[in-house]
Design a protein around this motif. Structure first.
Motif, PDB file in Angstrom:
ATOM      1  N   ARG A  44      -3.857  -4.618  35.774  1.00 26.99           N
ATOM      2  CA  ARG A  44      -3.658  -2.991  36.347  1.00 26.99           C
ATOM      3  C   ARG A  44      -5.157  -2.366  36.739  1.00 26.99           C
ATOM      4  N   ASN A  45      -5.862  -2.503  35.608  1.00 21.18           N
ATOM      5  CA  ASN A  45      -7.195  -1.878  35.484  1.00 21.18           C
ATOM      6  C   ASN A  45      -8.092  -2.478  36.536  1.00 21.18           C
ATOM      7  N   GLY A  46      -8.070  -3.613  36.642  1.00 17.38           N
ATOM      8  CA  GLY A  46      -8.964  -4.553  37.579  1.00 17.38           C
ATOM      9  C   GLY A  46      -8.675  -4.280  38.981  1.00 17.38           C
ATOM     10  N   ALA A  47      -7.595  -4.185  39.303  1.00 21.91           N
ATOM     11  CA  ALA A  47      -6.849  -3.947  40.474  1.00 21.91           C
ATOM     12  C   ALA A  47      -7.341  -2.380  41.011  1.00 21.91           C
ATOM     13  N   LEU A  48      -7.337  -1.574  40.076  1.00 20.76           N
ATOM     14  CA  LEU A  48      -7.406  -0.186  40.549  1.00 20.76           C
ATOM     15  C   LEU A  48      -9.243  -0.140  40.694  1.00 20.76           C
TER      16      LEU A  48
END
Length: 369
Positions: free
Chosen positions: A47-51
């Motif tokens: 999720r962090n990388g996608a954001l």
């Protein structure tokens, strides 16, 4: 009366012009990852990388002038819950999804993807059943059997021919297949899996009993197929029970939780990642700096995989022909430039990544030399 009609027409035209000049609606991308509180560190990193990827693309104007928006839903290993959260994202009219991150979860929602015609791009799920199919599932991770075979070759090369294995049955679509491929590859090289112990991840997991069963057949090494948190606690039990056997863990465990929870017990543990933690390229280093600045920790392979997944989707959307489906656009326009490697996707939506073996050394993952 005639003058009033013209006034209304002019006003309507003005409203249409203003609307056309206003901000364009966002392109919604769903994110389907595991519940962070239940130890799904790969999904949380994802999720962090996608954001970060969404923000980077939006800073450069988005996709054809439209910003990206990430819509997040968390799922458990319960099939009905995974399907319900998938339906929630489909109802939110997302144009594609990043995830799921485990093979069990991916298999649970595969039919929904095909029925809706919505493309799913998984950074990590790689059970054999997910490959070689003409469907709406894109697999960015390498084939599971290739990974297991690489582990077998490396352990035998180190003289570790008798291996006892603990595997997480809650993600059996991955762990069971990984173990089967490892068992076959090890036997082909003159080795053997001398003990197998299944467990279900959770607060009641009897780590001590699992380790006792692993040590009983006097193996040369122990291998864990599960999350980083479970591998860490199993390693601690191994050392508490007085064993100094070499330890290894399938790539699922290669997260910061393995190091944070394992401490000294996981020093020297062998694992692998689909990314190179020692990469010095400018592209990766910029991502690494941004991730650390935002989240205060090292990025895991889930973060890199999700960043690449969003990159693939955005580039395919930008290059899609009029009337072309997103699935066809993704398959037609590769290879894509990932954070570390070009991403080539075949006609079945499958990709390959080089596997990088690492060891835990002084509280960090270090490339195996």
């Amino acid at each position: 009366m005639k003058q009033h009609w013209w006034a209304r027409a002019v006003l309507a035209l003005a409203c249409m012009v203003l609307a056309a000049c206003g901000p364009k609606p966002p392109i919604r991308i769903g994110f389907l990852g595991g519940v962070a509180a239940q130890g799904f560190n790969v999904s949380e990193d994802g999720r962090n990388g996608a954001l970060l990827a969404v923000e980077a693309i939006n800073r450069t104007g988005g996709v054809r002038g439209r910003p990206l928006e990430l819509v997040v839903r968390e799922i458990t290993f319960e099939k009905q819950h995974s399907q319900a959260m998938t339906e929630a994202l489909l109802s939110a009219r997302v144009e594609a999804m990043v995830g799921p991150f485990t093979s069990t979860q991916a298999l649970a929602v595969l039919a929904q993807a095909d029925a809706a015609g919505t493309l799913f791009v998984s950074p990590t799920a790689n059970a054999p059943e997910l490959g070689g199919r003409d469907d709406h599932f894109i697999r960015l991770n390498g084939a599971l059997a290739d990974s297991a075979a690489a582990y077998a070759a490396l352990l035998v090369g180190r003289g570790q021919r008798r291996v006892a294995v603990a595997f997480d049955e809650s993600n059996l679509a991955y762990s069971g297949q990984w173990l089967a491929a490892f068992r076959t590859s090890l036997a082909a090289r003159g080795g053997a899996v001398v003990g197998e112990t299944g467990f279900v991840s959770g607060p009641e997991l009897p780590y001590a009993a699992v380790v006792r069963s692993l040590l009983a057949p006097a193996p040369d090494a122990l291998l864990f197929i599960g999350r980083g948190a479970d591998a860490a606690r199993l390693a601690q039990q191994v050392r508490k029970q007085g064993s100094d056997l070499p330890l290894a863990a399938a790539e699922w465990a290669a997260t910061e939780s393995l190091i944070e929870l394992g401490g000294q017990a996981v020093e020297g543990l062998l694992t692998a990642e689909p990314y190179d933690p020692s990469d010095t390229s400018a592209r990766y280093q910029e991502f690494h700096r941004n991730y650390r600045a935002r989240y205060g920790r090292e990025p895991g392979f889930g973060a890199l995989g999700s960043y690449d997944a969003v990159t693939v989707l955005a580039e395919a959307m930008a290059r899609a022909r009029q009337g072309e489906s997103l699935k066809d656009a993704v398959l037609r326009h590769g290879p894509y430039q990932g954070l570390q490697h070009p991403i080539a996707i075949d006609r079945f939506g499958d990709s390959q990544r080089p596997l990088h073996f690492v060891v835990v050394r002084q509280g960090a993952f270090a490339s195996l030399r």
